[in-house]
Design a protein around this motif. Structure first.
Motif, PDB file in Angstrom:
ATOM      1  N   THR A   1      -9.319  -5.350  -1.547  1.00 20.97           N
ATOM      2  CA  THR A   1      -7.984  -5.717  -1.066  1.00 20.97           C
ATOM      3  C   THR A   1      -7.916  -5.508   0.437  1.00 20.97           C
TER       4      THR A   1
ATOM      5  N   ILE B   1      -3.659  -0.591   1.500  1.00 16.01           N
ATOM      6  CA  ILE B   1      -2.299  -0.155   1.233  1.00 16.01           C
ATOM      7  C   ILE B   1      -1.810   0.677   2.408  1.00 16.01           C
TER       8      ILE B   1
ATOM      9  N   ALA C   1       1.023  -1.840   0.606  1.00 16.37           N
ATOM     10  CA  ALA C   1       0.910  -3.270   0.345  1.00 16.37           C
ATOM     11  C   ALA C   1       1.754  -4.057   1.333  1.00 16.37           C
TER      12      ALA C   1
ATOM     13  N   GLU D   1      -2.882  -6.294  -3.328  1.00 13.42           N
ATOM     14  CA  GLU D   1      -2.488  -5.118  -2.560  1.00 13.42           C
ATOM     15  C   GLU D   1      -1.371  -4.347  -3.260  1.00 13.42           C
TER      16      GLU D   1
ATOM     17  N   CYS E   1      -9.455  -0.069   3.209  1.00 11.85           N
ATOM     18  CA  CYS E   1      -8.477  -0.890   3.914  1.00 11.85           C
ATOM     19  C   CYS E   1      -9.101  -1.578   5.124  1.00 11.85           C
TER      20      CYS E   1
ATOM     21  N   ASN F   1      -3.930  -2.891   8.815  1.00 15.73           N
ATOM     22  CA  ASN F   1      -3.097  -3.207   7.656  1.00 15.73           C
ATOM     23  C   ASN F   1      -1.739  -2.513   7.739  1.00 15.73           C
TER      24      ASN F   1
END
Length: 393
Positions: A16, A19, A21, A27, A48, A52
């Motif tokens: 993903t 997070i 998300a 996510e 990650c 993000n």
């Protein structure tokens, strides 16, 4: 009761953007399940991408966040990040690795070739059916499906239809663990005025503007309906694409394109203020956007495909992939306020009964414990061709 730390697993979640998300369904699932597992006494690490979340925090909700590099490219971003994350994870003593997205099968293969770590794969939907992919992309996704089905200690299917597909196509049994949703009410209804909207004054749809989400069907249907309500479309896309240019070429002034909506809480208010929600997604398994709409108490009109039908059961109006049929269903809800209220109540009840995140977390915990203990390796894939009827078979 939460598991004690002495009995907890060391779990890595890969594949993903990370997070908290801030992007999509993968996510959100990693966020909810990661925090849920941590609360149950497991040591959870989510890999990650940098950027993000502001400041690249090292911890979130009891979950350790690790950052590894990637190539910033539409086609290579996910694969390169999962590759660097896998290489880092293999240096650590995780009990089980959880991968999201069958497209990450090649990096995950390293985990099996390296130190043969237990691997659990949430394979998502059938991405090779997406119309944006050419022959090479479709071939890659199908090969990746086969690899993920082959190397995984256990495949997790987020819908019964995907479970049946993997059993039929790849002779691979899987465990059904869906996505979840929250039941929420509006908190700041005044947000609607920022978009020039009033409660109950619009049909709403929120998804990426890609062909397989069928926003063109929605627009063409709405153009046929006599109403003073608007059609509000939230979602981002490549606005240079011919598909999006055709969408935006509508001459119906009631159609409003909001673009991506990222402001905290705004999507919730747009959902909660809508008269009805139109869900046109046709590719994939259980769709998080559909669950979110139901949890917000929308009156849902959903495209009649197996993935959507199994989610909504009797809590939505299903329509065919035909603007004429969707227009007819729009007129139906416009003419029957009692039906609208009934569907709103059923939608929330459906989420309450079948799609709660705490239940989803328990499902993942059960699968991960069995994978870490090596139980799945002693159970070869069934070739009976019979869909396993229970969530855990």
């Amino acid at each position: 009761m939460p598991a004690s730390h002495t009995n907890g697993l060391k779990i890595a979640i890969l594949g993903t953007r990370g997070i908290p998300a801030n992007y999509g369904g993968f996510e959100t699932c990693a966020d909810e399940v990661g925090r849920g597992l941590a609360a149950r006494g497991h040591a959870v690490t989510v890999y990650c991408r940098t950027g993000n979340a502001p400041g690249d925090p090292a911890e979130y909700g009891g979950v350790t966040l690790r950052y590894t590099g990637h190539i910033e490219h539409k086609a290579l971003g996910t694969l390169t990040h999962t590759l660097t994350a896998t290489l880092d994870a293999l240096r650590r003593d995780f009990d089980v690795l959880v991968y999201f997205n069958a497209a990450n099968a090649l990096p995950a293969l390293l985990a099996k070739l390296g130190r043969s770590r237990p691997v659990v794969f949430n394979v998502d939907g059938l991405d090779w059916k997406r119309r944006k992919w050419g022959p090479l992309g479709r071939t890659y996704y199908q090969v990746a499906e086969w690899i993920s089905a082959t190397i995984a200690d256990r495949v997790v299917s987020d819908s019964r239809a995907i479970q049946a597909y993997y059993h039929s196509r790849w002779k691979t049994p899987s465990t059904f663990v869906p996505y979840g949703a929250h039941i929420e009410d509006p908190e700041r209804p005044a947000v609607l005025r920022e978009y020039g909207l009033e409660p109950d004054s619009y049909f709403f749809t929120a998804s990426r503007l890609e062909p397989e989400n069928n926003a063109d069907i929605t627009v063409r249907a709405f153009e046929q309906v006599v109403t003073d309500k608007r059609l509000v479309i939230a979602g981002g896309a490549n606005y240079q694409s011919a598909f999006v240019q055709r969408l935006r070429a509508t001459t119906d002034s009631r159609v409003v394109f909001l673009g991506p909506v990222y402001a905290p809480g705004h999507i919730r208010e747009l959902h909660c203020g809508a008269f009805a929600y139109i869900h046109g997604n046709e590719v994939g398994g259980t769709n998080p956007a559909l669950l979110k709409a139901m949890g917000y108490g929308n009156c849902v009109l959903a495209l009649d495909v197996p993935y959507n039908a199994e989610v909504v059961v009797d809590a939505a109006v299903l329509y065919r992939k035909d603007p004429v049929d969707l227009a007819e269903k729009m007129r139906l809800v416009l003419s029957d306020r009692a039906l609208v209220q009934r569907l709103r109540e059923r939608a929330r009840e459906r989420v309450r009964r079948a799609y709660q995140w705490d239940q989803v977390t328990v499902g993942y915990e059960r699968v991960l414990r069995r994978a870490a203990a090596g139980e799945y390796r002693s159970r070869p894939p069934s070739d009976s061709g019979v869909l396993l009827p229970e969530a855990e078979a």
